[in-house]
Design a protein around this motif. Structure first.
Motif, short mmCIF file in Angstrom:
data_model
loop_
_atom_site.label_atom_id
_atom_site.label_comp_id
_atom_site.label_asym_id
_atom_site.label_seq_id
_atom_site.Cartn_x
_atom_site.Cartn_y
_atom_site.Cartn_z
N PRO A 347 37.73 50.07 38.26
CA PRO A 347 37.56 49.30 39.37
C PRO A 347 37.14 47.92 39.32
N ARG A 349 35.81 44.28 41.04
CA ARG A 349 34.75 43.93 42.13
C ARG A 349 35.00 42.52 42.22
N GLY A 350 34.44 41.60 43.36
CA GLY A 350 34.51 40.49 43.73
C GLY A 350 35.64 39.81 43.84
N GLU A 374 40.94 51.05 46.81
CA GLU A 374 40.31 49.88 45.90
C GLU A 374 41.31 49.31 45.00
N PHE A 408 34.91 43.51 36.10
CA PHE A 408 35.26 44.67 35.61
C PHE A 408 34.90 45.10 34.35
#
Ligand code: GLY
Length: 427
Positions: A347, A349-350, A374, A408
């Protein structure tokens, strides 16, 4: 107007992003695309190599223009197939794509036309190649003729390395048919730049220059990759050198192709080295550079779709391109282990918060949309964090600030992209 972008990397996301800004665009498709292109248009689950399915899709959906990102489908004849079916395509046919698909073809054309490039000999026989190699010595460059996924060029510091590269091509068959013919080329020294030009079969319209970083590690250490960062413009390419590239390299090359009956409609990419004797060609490509495109297109103020249509209709001479004065820097965020083995499906993120940094656009490269919507990693080069700034210092700071906000597992990126432009003090 309905547009299909073929490919799935950061280059294709940048192309899709710029095309999506055109008032002429009605519907955008990307095949196969990535999680970034999915936000701009519709991803279509067809691989860039699956020419028959691409053609069927374009015919069924009434696609008005197909833009081909990677070289392999062009070398395989995707543009010819589409044009035979009466469909408009941005990218050269099989013959023009030989400028990238066969280094021997491109080198012969350059030598015949007096286009500045390194001296080279072309061999089909290993014994003859070895004899020549030993006569010229190292440093020397050994190149497989055909497409070899960016791994076919060896810049050999010593003869042992050069002989190993030659054997890999001609005895061990490491690149299959692509390595059956080999070029042994003069080693040239200097700073490199990528100068791309639109070509409509006759006229050219150069794009802003860029510089890429090919090696995995800071200070240009470690193995070659598909590109770990880029910036545009290129201060080392002064106005005089730029004009020489345009007048001594790009324009004569476009003319030479036309003279040979090759109607080249697309983008011609000259990999240039700035030697003491002036700019020389290291290689030609027949498509947008990756990750150069990600640093060039954010600086383009004009309508890319309109420019591509002018290429396809042979009307480049009436077009001008407007460029932002702001420099642009792209940092490639990669999966740990790349260009060797790496994990996928992690995944990311950000992304949203990173894109709030002023001047920043995050282009996706190896990403996919997960089952819950996602963003997941799906390749070695995952994201291209791109920033415009008032100067290189600001563009660079913004790109790295945004990169630090993205996470990640096993993430890796170089810390020295564009550092050489502003001096070591800015790190
Ligand atoms: N950046 C090098 C290439 O696109 O081939």
């Amino acid at each position: 107007m309905k547009v299909l972008v073929v490919g799935s990397g950061g280059r294709e996301h940048a192309l899709a992003w710029k095309l999506a800004q055109s008032p002429l665009l009605e519907k955008l498709y990307c095949a196969p695309g990535n999680a970034g292109t999915a936000r701009l248009g519709m991803n279509v689950d067809i691989k860039a190599e699956d020419m028959t399915s691409l053609l069927q899709f374009a015919e069924r959906e009434g696609v008005d223009l197909t833009v081909v990102g990677p070289e392999a489908p062009l070398v395989a004849g995707l543009a010819d197939l589409f044009e035979e079916a009466g469909l408009k395509v941005f990218g050269p046919g099989r013959e023009g794509a030989r400028m990238e698909g066969s280094k021997a073809f491109a080198k012969r054309l350059m030598l015949e036309e007096g286009i500045p490039t390194g001296r080279a000999e072309i061999f089909e026989d290993h014994g003859e190649a070895l004899g020549y190699l030993r006569s010229v010595g190292a440093p020397v460059v050994v190149k497989a003729d055909g497409l070899a996924a960016g791994k076919g060029v060896t810049v050999a510091a010593d003869l042992r390395e050069a002989e190993a590269a030659l054997a890999a091509c001609m005895l061990e068959g490491r690149f299959g048919a692509a390595g059956e013919v080999v070029l042994i080329e003069e080693y040239l020294e200097g700073q490199e730049a990528s100068l791309l030009t639109l070509v409509d079969g006759e006229d050219i319209l150069p794009l802003a220059p860029a510089q890429d970083y090919k090696r995995i590690g800071d200070g240009d250490s470690g193995p070659n990759t598909g590109g770990m960062g880029s910036y545009s413009p290129v201060p080392a390419l002064d106005d005089g050198s730029y004009r020489r590239v345009v007048e001594e390299i790009l324009r004569p090359t476009a003319r030479a192709l036309a003279k040979r009956g090759i109607r080249f409609r697309g983008v011609l990419y000259a990999g240039i080295i700035l030697t003491e004797e002036g700019p020389k060609v290291l290689e030609f490509n027949v498509r947008f550079g990756d990750p150069e495109t990600q640093a060039v297109l954010p600086r383009l103020r004009s309508d890319l779709l309109q420019a591509m249509l002018a290429v396809c209709s042979g009307e480049l001479s009436s077009l001008r391109l407007e460029w932002s004065e702001q420099p642009c820097v792209t940092v490639v965020m990669a999966s740990g282990g790349y260009p060797g083995d790496y994990r996928k499906g992690l995944p990311v993120r950000g992304l949203e918060v990173a894109e709030e940094v002023p001047g920043v656009t995050v282009f996706h490269a190896g990403t996919a949309v997960g089952p819950g919507g996602e963003v997941l990693t799906a390749g070695g080069r995952v994201l291209n964090v791109t920033a415009l700034g008032d100067d290189f210092l600001q563009a660079r700071q913004r790109a790295y600030e945004a990169a630090r906000l993205i996470g990640f597992e096993d993430v890796y990126y170089r810390s020295d992209i564009a550092l050489r432009v502003i001096g070591e003090s800015a790190s």
